[in-house]
Design a protein around this motif. Structure first.
Motif: not given
Length: 347
Positions: A287-315
């Motif tokens: 439940k914790v991970l499912r809600e975190l996943y859905e939150y970040f999939i739909n969040k438009d402002d800045h959030w922490e990423k593992v690396i700086d991805y290129d523009e072609t990497t799917p969200r």
């Protein structure tokens, strides 16, 4: 730069290891060629790179079986890979295999594991459109995510061992060698992983009060012995002796011990992994991970990423990498900060 020390080490390795061992100087190389180290062989460098990477350090706060354990003596994902490495190294030395390659594969095999163990793996497999397998994610970690997108540039032999270490509940020593890593060292890590977890998960279950020693089937106690160290010793000894008896090139065990390990694994699934005390925590973790996943999939402002991805990497890929890299406590803290209300303070 003088490479004579490394060359001497490689000469000694070639003179002392078995004909079926993987020699450092005969590695198939790296995807990005680089200058050799003057004093270390290729597989030793891989082992060192894994130990010093961030993903390896995070394993200390990732679940093995018991979620976010507070007891000091329960295994985490880090202590698991260390125990796998020790068992695999013992087997490799006895079989005259390459210990550095064995250690590199063992220490790197779970770098892509999620928080909350296999519960986290299951929920990402459900949510991420391409599916999720921790061994594939381990390759992604060492090839892409580490070192801010550069990866660790490991050798082909180590990558192969990491990719093919997982076995689920399939045969422990399959006759179809295509299921196995290409090297003997990788195959040793695969069975060392099984030997490690069936023993340390049993030990932790007894420590947690989920099992008592008396519940372990008596014929398995008679077969492997009554103690944790004795059980590991019996399995390792039989594997080494039977493999050497059969020429050393194919791992072998006596049928009754092999069947005993499979039965012990099934016993753990029925009496530990699928019990309410463990399974109920897994449901909460999902439940914790499912809600975190859905939150970040739909969040438009800045959030922490593992690396700086290129523009072609799917969200979805970015979010999957982010969550898979979390530790248990980071995921729980993040969930608390995002989803739980904070009390107001009055000055």
């Amino acid at each position: 730069m003088d490479h004579s020390i490394r060359l001497q080490i490689e000469e000694r390795e070639a003179a002392s290891l078995a004909p079926y061992a993987t020699l450092s100087r005969e590695t198939k190389g790296r995807f990005r060629p680089e200058e050799e180290c003057p004093i270390r062989g290729a597989f030793q460098r891989d082992r060192d790179r894994i130990i010093h990477c961030k993903s390896f350090r995070r394993l200390k706060h990732k679940t093995q079986v018991f979620l976010a354990p507070t007891g000091d003596h329960y295994r985490t994902r880090l202590t698991h890979v260390l125990e796998v490495s020790q068992i695999a190294r013992t087997i490799s030395v006895a079989l005259r295999l390459n210990g550095h390659l064995t250690e590199a594969i063992a220490l790197g095999h779970d770098l892509g594991h999620t928080p909350f163990g296999h519960a986290g793996e299951a929920v990402l497999d459900e949510l991420y459109p391409q599916g999720f397998r921790h061994y594939d994610q381990s390759l992604r970690v060492v090839n892409i995510l580490e070192k801010k997108g550069e990866g660790l540039n490991l050798t082909v032999e180590v990558l192969d061992g990491i990719a093919k270490h997982s076995k689920g509940r399939r045969e422990i020593l399959p006759e179809d060698l295509s299921e196995l890593p290409a090297t003997m060292e990788g195959r040793v890590v695969r069975i060392a992983d099984i030997i490690a977890y069936v023993n340390h998960d049993l030990d932790d279950a007894v420590r947690a009060g989920i099992l008592s020693e008396s519940q372990i089937p008596s014929h398995l106690q008679k077969l492997f012995g009554p103690t944790h160290s004795g059980r590991i010793g019996a399995m390792v000894h039989d594997l080494v002796v039977q493999t050497l008896k059969n020429g050393g090139e194919i791992l072998a065990m006596t049928p009754n011990l092999l069947e005993g390990i499979a039965e012990l694994r099934s016993f753990l699934y029925e009496n530990v992994y699928e019990t309410n005390r463990v399974h109920d925590d897994f449901i909460k973790a999902k439940k914790v991970l499912r809600e975190l996943y859905e939150y970040f999939i739909n969040k438009d402002d800045h959030w922490e990423k593992v690396i700086d991805y290129d523009e072609t990497t799917p969200r979805e890929q970015m979010v999957c990498d982010f969550i898979a890299g979390m530790t248990d406590r980071y995921a729980l803290d993040l969930y608390t900060n995002i989803f739980l209300p904070k009390p107001w303070s009055v000055m």
